[in-house]
Motif scaffolding. Sequence first.
Motif, mmCIF file in Angstrom:
data_model
loop_
_atom_site.group_PDB
_atom_site.id
_atom_site.type_symbol
_atom_site.label_atom_id
_atom_site.label_comp_id
_atom_site.label_asym_id
_atom_site.label_seq_id
_atom_site.Cartn_x
_atom_site.Cartn_y
_atom_site.Cartn_z
ATOM 1 N N GLU A 69 1.023 -1.204 -0.084
ATOM 2 C CA GLU A 69 -0.044 0.000 -0.050
ATOM 3 C C GLU A 69 0.751 1.278 -0.049
ATOM 4 N N LEU A 70 1.870 1.380 0.900
ATOM 5 C CA LEU A 70 2.624 2.371 0.993
ATOM 6 C C LEU A 70 3.558 2.528 -0.633
ATOM 7 N N GLN A 71 3.963 1.684 -1.274
ATOM 8 C CA GLN A 71 4.381 1.774 -2.461
ATOM 9 C C GLN A 71 3.504 2.273 -3.675
ATOM 10 N N THR A 72 2.325 1.710 -3.592
ATOM 11 C CA THR A 72 1.064 2.303 -4.583
ATOM 12 C C THR A 72 0.963 3.691 -4.100
ATOM 13 N N ALA A 73 0.771 4.134 -2.890
ATOM 14 C CA ALA A 73 0.794 5.499 -2.497
ATOM 15 C C ALA A 73 1.839 6.244 -3.042
ATOM 16 N N ALA A 74 2.908 5.740 -2.731
ATOM 17 C CA ALA A 74 4.172 6.517 -3.319
ATOM 18 C C ALA A 74 4.169 6.921 -4.885
ATOM 19 N N THR A 75 3.756 5.796 -5.477
ATOM 20 C CA THR A 75 3.729 5.972 -7.117
ATOM 21 C C THR A 75 2.765 6.803 -7.369
ATOM 22 N N HIS A 76 1.611 6.982 -6.732
ATOM 23 C CA HIS A 76 0.561 7.784 -7.223
ATOM 24 C C HIS A 76 0.923 9.362 -6.702
ATOM 25 N N LEU A 77 1.597 9.480 -5.624
ATOM 26 C CA LEU A 77 1.926 10.880 -5.302
ATOM 27 C C LEU A 77 2.813 11.504 -6.322
ATOM 28 N N ILE A 78 3.937 10.738 -6.576
ATOM 29 C CA ILE A 78 4.956 11.072 -7.715
ATOM 30 C C ILE A 78 4.332 11.218 -9.028
ATOM 31 N N ALA A 83 2.250 15.443 -12.769
ATOM 32 C CA ALA A 83 1.170 15.930 -13.407
ATOM 33 C C ALA A 83 0.860 17.524 -12.953
ATOM 34 N N ASP A 84 1.731 17.968 -12.272
ATOM 35 C CA ASP A 84 1.659 19.374 -11.727
ATOM 36 C C ASP A 84 0.625 19.546 -10.655
ATOM 37 N N LYS A 85 0.125 18.521 -10.062
ATOM 38 C CA LYS A 85 -0.926 18.524 -9.014
ATOM 39 C C LYS A 85 0.094 18.495 -7.511
ATOM 40 N N ILE A 86 0.814 19.337 -7.561
ATOM 41 C CA ILE A 86 1.714 19.504 -6.440
ATOM 42 C C ILE A 86 1.106 19.582 -5.076
ATOM 43 N N GLU A 87 0.019 20.410 -4.663
ATOM 44 C CA GLU A 87 -0.411 20.449 -3.457
ATOM 45 C C GLU A 87 -1.255 19.133 -3.195
ATOM 46 N N GLU A 88 -1.645 18.559 -4.113
ATOM 47 C CA GLU A 88 -2.421 17.177 -3.790
ATOM 48 C C GLU A 88 -1.381 16.215 -3.546
ATOM 49 N N ALA A 89 -0.082 16.279 -4.175
ATOM 50 C CA ALA A 89 0.909 15.272 -4.022
ATOM 51 C C ALA A 89 1.439 15.566 -2.450
ATOM 52 N N HIS A 90 1.484 16.813 -2.049
ATOM 53 C CA HIS A 90 1.970 17.349 -0.631
ATOM 54 C C HIS A 90 0.787 16.740 0.474
ATOM 55 N N GLU A 91 -0.238 16.964 -0.017
ATOM 56 C CA GLU A 91 -1.304 16.567 1.111
ATOM 57 C C GLU A 91 -1.386 14.986 1.020
ATOM 58 N N GLY A 92 -1.066 14.267 0.135
ATOM 59 C CA GLY A 92 -1.080 12.892 0.276
ATOM 60 C C GLY A 92 0.033 12.240 1.003
ATOM 61 N N ARG A 94 0.449 12.746 3.865
ATOM 62 C CA ARG A 94 -0.241 12.264 5.120
ATOM 63 C C ARG A 94 -0.783 10.643 5.279
ATOM 64 N N ASP A 95 -1.089 10.312 3.815
ATOM 65 C CA ASP A 95 -1.476 8.806 3.753
ATOM 66 C C ASP A 95 -0.046 8.066 3.905
ATOM 67 N N ILE A 96 1.024 8.629 3.277
ATOM 68 C CA ILE A 96 2.251 7.798 3.363
ATOM 69 C C ILE A 96 2.549 7.981 4.857
ATOM 70 N N GLU A 101 3.141 4.561 10.021
ATOM 71 C CA GLU A 101 2.751 4.504 11.130
ATOM 72 C C GLU A 101 2.275 3.166 11.640
ATOM 73 N N GLN A 102 1.180 2.745 10.689
ATOM 74 C CA GLN A 102 0.569 1.370 10.823
ATOM 75 C C GLN A 102 1.807 0.244 10.719
ATOM 76 N N LEU A 103 2.514 0.532 9.867
ATOM 77 C CA LEU A 103 3.356 -0.620 9.480
ATOM 78 C C LEU A 103 4.427 -0.753 10.836
ATOM 79 N N THR A 104 4.546 0.323 11.091
ATOM 80 C CA THR A 104 5.913 0.628 12.240
ATOM 81 C C THR A 104 4.994 -0.081 13.676
ATOM 82 N N ARG A 105 3.906 -0.054 13.851
ATOM 83 C CA ARG A 105 3.189 -0.462 15.031
ATOM 84 C C ARG A 105 3.087 -2.104 14.686
ATOM 85 N N VAL A 106 3.002 -2.601 13.626
ATOM 86 C CA VAL A 106 3.129 -4.034 13.433
ATOM 87 C C VAL A 106 4.416 -4.478 13.705
#
Length: 115
Positions: A69-78, A83-92, A94-96, A101-106
């Motif tokens: 899921e992290l890999q998928t999210a990272a690829t999406h943000l990049i 695609a010049d959706k810089i603010e959206e990438a920056h906001e994303g 948070r998902d990373i 954090e979830q992975l670190t807890r596990v």
Amino acid sequence: MNAVQSDLQQLRIKLILFKSKVRSAVYGGSPDHEFLSANGPVSQWFRTVGTSQYQNMPELGTMQRLYKELQTAATHLIGLYKADKIEEAHEGLRDIEKLSEQLTRVISSLEQRLR
């Protein structure tokens, strides 16, 4: 530090680097596609240390799923950044952070159980 602690600390460090590489890419740096790929250090850890040492632990499957899921999210943000959706990438980012954090807890849960 015992072997389990060392193994899991290696994974934590690789995850920190992963997040750093994603953050760098969405703030204008060159994406490190190799590091973030299925051949990168985190994926290699799962294929080598993870499967050889922890294959019978239920946490390993959860950890692998969260990392994918992290890999998928990272690829999406990049992709958003390119695609010049810089603010959206920056906001994303948070998902990373949430997935990380979830992975670190596990990871910590597995470490606790194996002590």
